[in-house]
Write a protein that holds these residues in place. Structure first.
Motif, PDB file in Angstrom:
ATOM      1  N   GLU A   1      25.488  -7.542 -44.747  1.00 24.97           N
ATOM      2  CA  GLU A   1      25.585  -7.744 -43.398  1.00 24.97           C
ATOM      3  C   GLU A   1      25.377  -9.321 -43.212  1.00 24.97           C
ATOM      4  OE1 GLU A   1      24.043  -3.920 -40.894  1.00 24.97           O
ATOM      5  OE2 GLU A   1      22.411  -5.514 -41.085  1.00 24.97           O
TER       6      GLU A   1
ATOM      7  N   ASN B   1      29.232  -4.929 -41.076  1.00 24.33           N
ATOM      8  CA  ASN B   1      29.223  -5.911 -40.217  1.00 24.33           C
ATOM      9  C   ASN B   1      28.730  -7.217 -41.121  1.00 24.33           C
ATOM     10  OD1 ASN B   1      29.101  -4.417 -37.911  1.00 24.33           O
ATOM     11  ND2 ASN B   1      27.300  -3.549 -38.545  1.00 24.33           N
TER      12      ASN B   1
ATOM     13  N   GLU C   1      29.050 -11.927 -34.767  1.00 27.32           N
ATOM     14  CA  GLU C   1      30.075 -12.090 -33.317  1.00 27.32           C
ATOM     15  C   GLU C   1      30.613 -13.501 -33.034  1.00 27.32           C
ATOM     16  OE1 GLU C   1      29.551 -11.184 -28.570  1.00 27.32           O
ATOM     17  OE2 GLU C   1      28.352 -10.225 -29.903  1.00 27.32           O
TER      18      GLU C   1
ATOM     19  N   ASP D   1      37.562  -7.883 -33.593  1.00 27.14           N
ATOM     20  CA  ASP D   1      36.331  -7.326 -33.579  1.00 27.14           C
ATOM     21  C   ASP D   1      36.191  -6.645 -32.187  1.00 27.14           C
ATOM     22  OD1 ASP D   1      35.848 -10.059 -32.676  1.00 27.14           O
ATOM     23  OD2 ASP D   1      33.617  -9.541 -32.260  1.00 27.14           O
TER      24      ASP D   1
END
Length: 418
Positions: free
Chosen positions: A302, A324, A328, A405
């Motif tokens: 991740e 992931n 973000e 995403d």
């Protein structure tokens, strides 16, 4: 041959025609998902054997009209420091992943607090499975059953679970001769990620057999991606993994012999041949992400691509194999640089599709052992579904001008709540 129980491949989720409408809907959907609570959250214990385990079923509504009825499914994680909070987080993620794959199947996860090196591992695992019996779908519950995850020892866990239950209905990923798809050894999850990369390139007019790629992480996922994407004719330029001392560069690609050794994770052969065919670049495994190639496959940990290192990315395309691997903030930066990412929620669905095939296929165990029909079916549906999802992803991105995403989340939530 298409499994009729799965959402038809031409049934795309509807999407808004304006960016404002997209964000309004996504905000509402995220809020609804955030408000959800698990439908089943249970701890099972046998103090006399030092056994503690967990089952969490996050949602079942999406499955009520499907062939399995109200049911949630995910793998079984086994770690010495596992906590029910970890299992809840994983079950929640499975709810998103199963919906993104278009499966009428809720999300779930189970877990055993145990070290796989424990001398009593087998005994504790069998006791854990036994304690879970009342909650299993085959016994009238909403828990779809067990599967491989971190800490499992394929194929032993399948044998132990089936021995304990007297049935193979509640374990997926089991060997072919036991009626399974053996999706771990077949690398079906990696197949999906490779298909995501192939579709991404093809949709941008790029011939896969003329492109180069890099893989970060050569565990089961990375090795499977390497197996299938190389099979499309692409040239491997860079790999990284701690067991190989970091990052290696292969300017002229690799030989078939080395490719076979990498796919089979034959470490001793790899180490010898890598020194002959490649150059050791760095002990830092992240260096593979910065390789000057057409597409990269993050298949390690991740948060491998972050706001701090995203500026080093040279590839134009990314297909995520790890869970992931991109933060973000990094997603926003990549989108601003016109680097297109297929998020793992859409790319890494082969494992759960294979599990679904095991649970719903009408192929008998004997027929499967002879002809491997469930394996073929799982691979076919994985290829069809991932390809369609990538095309839908790109269509929505073009129409609405938002990062991939966010589109992946939108697609998952739309399917989950509709």
């Amino acid at each position: 041959r298409r499994n009729r129980a799965i959402m038809p491949l031409n049934q795309k989720p509807t999407y808004p025609l304006s960016q404002e409408s997209f964000y309004n809907q996504l905000t509402e959907l995220r809020h609804r998902f955030a408000e959800m609570k698990p439908e089943l959250e249970v701890t099972v214990r046998d103090p006399s054997m030092d056994v503690e385990g967990y089952i969490v079923v996050w949602n079942t509504g999406i499955a009520k009209e499907g062939p399995l009825g109200a049911c949630g499914k995910g793998g079984t994680r086994i770690l010495h420091d596992l906590d029910i909070k970890d299992v809840k987080r994983l079950a929640r993620a499975m709810a998103e992943k199963n919906a993104a794959a278009g499966l009428p199947l809720g999300g779930a996860k189970s877990g055993l607090k145990c070290d796989s090196k424990d001398p009593d591992y087998e005994r504790k695992y069998k006791r854990f499975v036994e304690l879970c019996k009342p909650f299993l779908r085959e016994n009238g519950g909403i828990f779809g059953g067990f599967g491989y995850d971190v800490g499992c020892l394929p194929p032993k866990n399948a044998y132990w679970a089936i021995e304990t239950l007297g049935s193979g209905k509640s374990f997926t990923g089991k060997p072919v001769e036991m009626g399974g798809t053996d999706y771990d050894r077949e690398g079906i999850a990696g197949l999906g990620v490779a298909v995501a990369g192939r579709t991404l390139l093809q949709e941008h007019g790029i011939k896969v057999n003329e492109c180069s790629f890099a893989v970060q992480g050569l565990g089961a996922m990375g090795a499977a991606v390497l197996r299938y994407f190389s099979g499309y004719g692409a040239t491997l330029k860079t790999i990284s993994d701690p067991k190989y001392g970091g990052t290696w560069l292969f300017e002229n690609g690799i030989s078939d012999e080395l490719l076979t050794a990498m796919i089979g994770q034959n470490i001793s052969v790899c180490e010898k041949m890598m020194a002959q065919e490649g150059v050791h670049v760095s002990k830092d495994c992240n260096q593979a992400l910065y390789s000057d190639v057409d597409i990269i496959f993050p298949c390690a940990l991740e948060d491998s691509i972050t706001e701090e290192n995203v500026s080093k990315i040279k590839a134009s395309f990314i297909a995520e194999g790890a869970n992931n691997p991109t933060t973000e903030e990094a997603h926003r930066i990549l989108y601003g640089k016109n680097i297109i990412v297929v998020p793992d929620i859409l790319a890494n669905s082969g494992g759960i599709i294979a599990a679904y095939v095991e649970m719903t296929s009408s192929v008998s165990d004997d027929e499967n052992a002879t002809n491997r029909k469930k394996v073929s079916e799982a691979k076919l549906i994985t290829e069809q579904r991932v390809e369609e999802n990538v095309k839908t992803l790109l269509c929505i991105m073009k129409e609405v001008d938002v990062s991939p995403d966010q589109v992946g989340d939108f697609m998952a939530y739309k399917r989950l709540f509709n």
